[in-house]
Design an enzyme around this catalytic site. Structure first.
Site, PDB file in Angstrom:
ATOM      1  N   HIS A  72       8.651 -22.350   7.525  1.00  0.00           N
ATOM      2  CA  HIS A  72       9.641 -22.467   6.441  1.00  0.00           C
ATOM      3  C   HIS A  72      10.968 -21.852   6.885  1.00  0.00           C
ATOM      4  O   HIS A  72      10.997 -20.715   7.339  1.00  0.00           O
ATOM      5  CB  HIS A  72       9.137 -21.765   5.186  1.00  0.00           C
ATOM      6  CG  HIS A  72       8.134 -22.577   4.419  1.00  0.00           C
ATOM      7  ND1 HIS A  72       7.989 -22.508   3.062  1.00  0.00           N
ATOM      8  CD2 HIS A  72       7.231 -23.500   4.843  1.00  0.00           C
ATOM      9  CE1 HIS A  72       7.042 -23.355   2.670  1.00  0.00           C
ATOM     10  NE2 HIS A  72       6.563 -23.955   3.734  1.00  0.00           N
ATOM     11  N   TYR A 196      11.134 -18.860  -6.047  1.00  0.00           N
ATOM     12  CA  TYR A 196      11.026 -17.619  -6.819  1.00  0.00           C
ATOM     13  C   TYR A 196      11.911 -17.801  -8.053  1.00  0.00           C
ATOM     14  O   TYR A 196      13.126 -17.967  -7.912  1.00  0.00           O
ATOM     15  CB  TYR A 196      11.542 -16.424  -6.017  1.00  0.00           C
ATOM     16  CG  TYR A 196      10.646 -16.005  -4.858  1.00  0.00           C
ATOM     17  CD1 TYR A 196      10.723 -16.626  -3.619  1.00  0.00           C
ATOM     18  CD2 TYR A 196       9.737 -14.957  -5.006  1.00  0.00           C
ATOM     19  CE1 TYR A 196       9.914 -16.229  -2.560  1.00  0.00           C
ATOM     20  CE2 TYR A 196       8.923 -14.544  -3.954  1.00  0.00           C
ATOM     21  CZ  TYR A 196       9.017 -15.187  -2.738  1.00  0.00           C
ATOM     22  OH  TYR A 196       8.214 -14.790  -1.696  1.00  0.00           O
ATOM     23  N   PRO A 288       4.171  -7.570  -4.637  1.00  0.00           N
ATOM     24  CA  PRO A 288       4.099  -8.733  -3.756  1.00  0.00           C
ATOM     25  C   PRO A 288       5.372  -9.577  -3.649  1.00  0.00           C
ATOM     26  O   PRO A 288       5.430 -10.498  -2.829  1.00  0.00           O
ATOM     27  CB  PRO A 288       2.962  -9.567  -4.367  1.00  0.00           C
ATOM     28  CG  PRO A 288       2.873  -9.131  -5.775  1.00  0.00           C
ATOM     29  CD  PRO A 288       3.292  -7.706  -5.821  1.00  0.00           C
ATOM     30  N   LYS A 292       5.516  -8.810   1.609  1.00  0.00           N
ATOM     31  CA  LYS A 292       5.543  -7.835   2.707  1.00  0.00           C
ATOM     32  C   LYS A 292       4.202  -7.167   3.010  1.00  0.00           C
ATOM     33  O   LYS A 292       4.032  -6.588   4.094  1.00  0.00           O
ATOM     34  CB  LYS A 292       6.556  -6.717   2.378  1.00  0.00           C
ATOM     35  CG  LYS A 292       8.004  -7.146   2.448  1.00  0.00           C
ATOM     36  CD  LYS A 292       8.513  -7.154   3.875  1.00  0.00           C
ATOM     37  CE  LYS A 292       9.718  -8.019   4.077  1.00  0.00           C
ATOM     38  NZ  LYS A 292       9.448  -9.389   4.506  1.00  0.00           N
ATOM     39  N   TYR A 380      13.644 -10.525   4.265  1.00  0.00           N
ATOM     40  CA  TYR A 380      12.512 -11.394   3.935  1.00  0.00           C
ATOM     41  C   TYR A 380      11.797 -11.864   5.206  1.00  0.00           C
ATOM     42  O   TYR A 380      10.565 -11.917   5.255  1.00  0.00           O
ATOM     43  CB  TYR A 380      12.980 -12.604   3.108  1.00  0.00           C
ATOM     44  CG  TYR A 380      11.842 -13.389   2.497  1.00  0.00           C
ATOM     45  CD1 TYR A 380      11.395 -13.124   1.204  1.00  0.00           C
ATOM     46  CD2 TYR A 380      11.197 -14.396   3.216  1.00  0.00           C
ATOM     47  CE1 TYR A 380      10.336 -13.823   0.646  1.00  0.00           C
ATOM     48  CE2 TYR A 380      10.137 -15.106   2.672  1.00  0.00           C
ATOM     49  CZ  TYR A 380       9.708 -14.822   1.386  1.00  0.00           C
ATOM     50  OH  TYR A 380       8.658 -15.520   0.839  1.00  0.00           O
TER      51      TYR A 380
HETATM   52  P1  FAD Z   1      -7.217  -4.840   2.864  1.00  0.00           P
HETATM   53  O1  FAD Z   1      -6.960  -6.274   3.030  1.00  0.00           O
HETATM   54  O2  FAD Z   1      -7.357  -4.290   1.492  1.00  0.00           O
HETATM   55  O3  FAD Z   1      -8.529  -4.517   3.691  1.00  0.00           O
HETATM   56  C1  FAD Z   1      -9.211  -3.298   3.565  1.00  0.00           C
HETATM   57  C2  FAD Z   1     -10.677  -3.525   3.855  1.00  0.00           C
HETATM   58  O4  FAD Z   1     -11.365  -2.290   3.774  1.00  0.00           O
HETATM   59  C3  FAD Z   1     -11.333  -4.451   2.847  1.00  0.00           C
HETATM   60  O5  FAD Z   1     -12.031  -5.471   3.525  1.00  0.00           O
HETATM   61  C4  FAD Z   1     -12.250  -3.550   2.049  1.00  0.00           C
HETATM   62  O6  FAD Z   1     -13.415  -4.225   1.582  1.00  0.00           O
HETATM   63  C5  FAD Z   1     -12.571  -2.472   3.066  1.00  0.00           C
HETATM   64  N1  FAD Z   1     -12.955  -1.207   2.446  1.00  0.00           N
HETATM   65  C6  FAD Z   1     -12.514  -0.650   1.306  1.00  0.00           C
HETATM   66  N2  FAD Z   1     -13.101   0.533   1.100  1.00  0.00           N
HETATM   67  C7  FAD Z   1     -13.934   0.737   2.142  1.00  0.00           C
HETATM   68  C8  FAD Z   1     -14.807   1.802   2.486  1.00  0.00           C
HETATM   69  N3  FAD Z   1     -14.968   2.878   1.702  1.00  0.00           N
HETATM   70  N4  FAD Z   1     -15.511   1.681   3.630  1.00  0.00           N
HETATM   71  C9  FAD Z   1     -15.367   0.586   4.427  1.00  0.00           C
HETATM   72  N5  FAD Z   1     -14.565  -0.436   4.129  1.00  0.00           N
HETATM   73  C10 FAD Z   1     -13.850  -0.358   3.001  1.00  0.00           C
HETATM   74  N6  FAD Z   1       0.463  -9.402  -0.314  1.00  0.00           N
HETATM   75  C11 FAD Z   1       1.367 -10.342  -0.254  1.00  0.00           C
HETATM   76  O7  FAD Z   1       2.226 -10.284   0.629  1.00  0.00           O
HETATM   77  N7  FAD Z   1       1.321 -11.402  -1.148  1.00  0.00           N
HETATM   78  C12 FAD Z   1       0.346 -11.503  -2.110  1.00  0.00           C
HETATM   79  O8  FAD Z   1       0.317 -12.449  -2.882  1.00  0.00           O
HETATM   80  C13 FAD Z   1      -0.592 -10.514  -2.210  1.00  0.00           C
HETATM   81  N8  FAD Z   1      -1.553 -10.556  -3.162  1.00  0.00           N
HETATM   82  C14 FAD Z   1      -2.451  -9.523  -3.241  1.00  0.00           C
HETATM   83  C15 FAD Z   1      -3.433  -9.514  -4.244  1.00  0.00           C
HETATM   84  C16 FAD Z   1      -4.328  -8.451  -4.356  1.00  0.00           C
HETATM   85  C17 FAD Z   1      -5.380  -8.458  -5.457  1.00  0.00           C
HETATM   86  C18 FAD Z   1      -4.249  -7.377  -3.464  1.00  0.00           C
HETATM   87  C19 FAD Z   1      -5.219  -6.196  -3.569  1.00  0.00           C
HETATM   88  C20 FAD Z   1      -3.285  -7.393  -2.445  1.00  0.00           C
HETATM   89  C21 FAD Z   1      -2.372  -8.451  -2.340  1.00  0.00           C
HETATM   90  N9  FAD Z   1      -1.399  -8.484  -1.344  1.00  0.00           N
HETATM   91  C22 FAD Z   1      -0.501  -9.461  -1.265  1.00  0.00           C
HETATM   92  C23 FAD Z   1      -1.285  -7.466  -0.344  1.00  0.00           C
HETATM   93  C24 FAD Z   1      -1.965  -7.859   0.967  1.00  0.00           C
HETATM   94  O9  FAD Z   1      -3.045  -8.705   0.710  1.00  0.00           O
HETATM   95  C25 FAD Z   1      -2.378  -6.571   1.618  1.00  0.00           C
HETATM   96  O10 FAD Z   1      -1.202  -5.861   1.915  1.00  0.00           O
HETATM   97  C26 FAD Z   1      -3.232  -6.742   2.868  1.00  0.00           C
HETATM   98  O11 FAD Z   1      -4.495  -7.243   2.520  1.00  0.00           O
HETATM   99  C27 FAD Z   1      -3.375  -5.412   3.588  1.00  0.00           C
HETATM  100  O12 FAD Z   1      -4.350  -5.491   4.576  1.00  0.00           O
HETATM  101  P2  FAD Z   1      -5.260  -4.245   4.910  1.00  0.00           P
HETATM  102  O13 FAD Z   1      -6.138  -4.691   6.012  1.00  0.00           O
HETATM  103  O14 FAD Z   1      -4.422  -3.042   5.075  1.00  0.00           O
HETATM  104  O15 FAD Z   1      -6.096  -3.963   3.574  1.00  0.00           O
HETATM  105  C1  DHB Z   2       2.671 -15.697  -1.777  1.00  0.00           C
HETATM  106  C2  DHB Z   2       2.563 -14.419  -2.212  1.00  0.00           C
HETATM  107  C3  DHB Z   2       3.690 -13.632  -2.296  1.00  0.00           C
HETATM  108  O1  DHB Z   2       3.592 -12.369  -2.704  1.00  0.00           O
HETATM  109  C4  DHB Z   2       4.925 -14.126  -1.958  1.00  0.00           C
HETATM  110  O2  DHB Z   2       6.016 -13.327  -2.087  1.00  0.00           O
HETATM  111  C5  DHB Z   2       5.035 -15.403  -1.500  1.00  0.00           C
HETATM  112  C6  DHB Z   2       3.892 -16.191  -1.407  1.00  0.00           C
HETATM  113  C7  DHB Z   2       1.462 -16.529  -1.687  1.00  0.00           C
HETATM  114  O3  DHB Z   2       0.378 -16.059  -2.051  1.00  0.00           O
HETATM  115  O4  DHB Z   2       1.562 -17.695  -1.302  1.00  0.00           O
END
Ligand code: FAD
Ligand code: DHB
Length: 385
Positions: A72, A196, A288, A292, A380
């Site tokens: 994009h 957005y 979100p 980021k 962004y």
């Molecule tokens: P996570 O993806 O949370 O991974 C952490 C892992 O650790 C998980 O698999 C979990 O099961 C595991 N875990 C937890 N506790 C324990 C434990 N005690 N022992 C062992 N394992 C454990 N970001 C965006 O940019 N756009 C979005 O639309 C967006 N939507 C989101 C929606 C939700 C509901 C959430 C929670 C986050 C969202 N995010 C979004 C943020 C993005 O998904 C996260 O920033 C990203 O997943 C971070 O990755 P991570 O590996 O740090 O954490």
């Molecule tokens: C999506 C999520 C976001 O938080 C964003 O800023 C843009 C796209 C997505 O889930 O596609």
């Protein structure tokens, strides 16, 4: 059992760190609380910065992303139906890629040689100031994993950050009085690029996963329950918040996933405690709006992998000593941008008419000023690591 690096959590941060260490010949064990299928079932982020794309290539996991991901070159902002395009390529000569977090996770799982330990219960971190080890229970049996370092990549609710004594860690937090209700649907996206939209009824986002799969979000009140949102109610609300032309073009259908995510800004400091390091959502949360969260998690572990490789192979502590201050500087800039974009695009119950006029002025400023648009585009598409 013994390993060099015990990685807690098999989300994008843990899997990427494990892969980068594996490619450097460093033994690491990933311990995850949930099953692999559960991890893959979570629908979350969808936009990859160029730095994340490059990191997937470095992990030798980028093949399918390049085949199926959608490049994009800009996004559209809409304010009460008035539209303005932010052209990333013209403004900063950069782009982003639409490729779901689920696919990133699947690709990282597929390339890793050493399997992760899934469905580990009661994960506990011990003695990370001296000789660290991790204990967990699997199928009723308690295991102990000794290690040189621990990487806490277990998300906001994980065990790693919670195992740090309260006096040693500071938290900075802001919660927002609303959430995002998201829907995934097997219909073509309403627009080639993301939209957005700010509307007096609340924010809306038109996103996508592929040419045939769309992701849409609407801002909902903090206490809303997903059960109260039928698909029909969601589509009606989304249409109301889009300009007439987009609303007309929207293709709706039965949702294949529907969930509400709360919005929060959160940073923990510092991110190193002896031989324990925090990375990704375990260390920080962004709302979100700026897309980021996933990208920040990836840039944390890129730095952490380099620091751990330096410590284990070159016996130099320079990288691990600098890790916390290095990544926090970038984290706070991403926090600022995510907070700013959230403030611009959402309806805040408490700000009233004055607040909305300020938001409108901000939108008009963006529409009229190349410098303002350039700043948005620079943030962004991702600031340098
Ligand atoms: P996570 O993806 O949370 O991974 C952490 C892992 O650790 C998980 O698999 C979990 O099961 C595991 N875990 C937890 N506790 C324990 C434990 N005690 N022992 C062992 N394992 C454990 N970001 C965006 O940019 N756009 C979005 O639309 C967006 N939507 C989101 C929606 C939700 C509901 C959430 C929670 C986050 C969202 N995010 C979004 C943020 C993005 O998904 C996260 O920033 C990203 O997943 C971070 O990755 P991570 O590996 O740090 O954490
Ligand atoms: C999506 C999520 C976001 O938080 C964003 O800023 C843009 C796209 C997505 O889930 O596609």
């Amino acid at each position: 059992m013994r390993t060099e690096v015990a990685i807690i959590g098999a989300g994008p941060a843990g899997l990427m760190l494990g892969r980068l260490l594996e490619l450097a010949g460093i033994d690491a064990v990933i311990i995850e609380r949930k099953s692999a299928d559960y991890v893959l079932g979570r629908i979350r982020a969808g936009v990859l910065e160029q730095g994340t794309i490059a990191l997937m290539d470095r992990a030798r996991a980028g093949g399918r992303m390049h085949d199926e991901g959608l490049v994009h070159h800009g996004v559209e902002l809409s304010f009460d139906g008035d539209r303005h395009r932010i052209d990333f390529t013209a403004l900063v000569d950069r782009h982003v890629m639409v490729y779901g977090q689920t696919e990133v996770t699947r690709d990282l799982m597929a390339v890793r040689q050493a399997p992760a330990i899934y469905e580990a219960e009661d994960v506990e971190l011990h003695d990370f100031d001296t000789a660290p080890f991790v204990t967990y229970r699997r199928n009723g049996v308690t295991h102990r994993l000794d290690c040189t370092y621990i990487a806490g990549c277990d998300g906001y609710h994980g065990a790693s950050r919670k195992s740090v004594p309260e006096a040693a860690i500071q938290s900075f937090e802001r919660t927002y009085p609303f959430g995002w209700l998201g829907i995934l649907v097997d219909k073509p996206p309403v627009s080639d690029e993301l939209i957005y939209a700010h509307h007096e009824r609340g924010f809306a986002l038109c996103s996508q996963r592929s040419p045939t799969r769309s992701r849409y979000y609407v801002q909902v009140g903090g206490n809303e329950k997903v059960e109260d949102w039928s698909d029909t109610r969601f589509w009606d609300e989304l249409r109301r918040r889009l300009n007439a032309e987009t609303a007309e073009a929207l293709q709706t259908g039965p949702s294949i996933e529907k969930s509400i995510a709360p919005l929060r800004s959160f940073v923990a400091e510092p991110l190193r405690f002896g031989k324990l390091f925090l990375a990704g959502d375990a260390a920080h949360i962004v709302p979100p709006t700026g897309a980021k969260g996933l990208n920040l998690a990836m840039s944390d572990v890129a730095v952490l992998a380099g620091a751990l490789i330096e410590a284990l192979q070159e016996k130099s502590s320079a990288g691990i000593d600098a890790y916390s201050s290095h990544v926090l500087s970038r984290i706070w800039k991403a926090e600022r941008f995510s907070w700013w974009m959230t403030s611009l695009m959402h309806v805040f119950p408490e700000t009233g008419a004055f607040g909305r006029r300020i938001q409108r002025a901000e939108f008009d400023y963006l529409a009229g000023s190349r410098a303002a648009r350039q700043s948005l585009a620079e943030n962004y598409t991702g600031l340098p690591a």
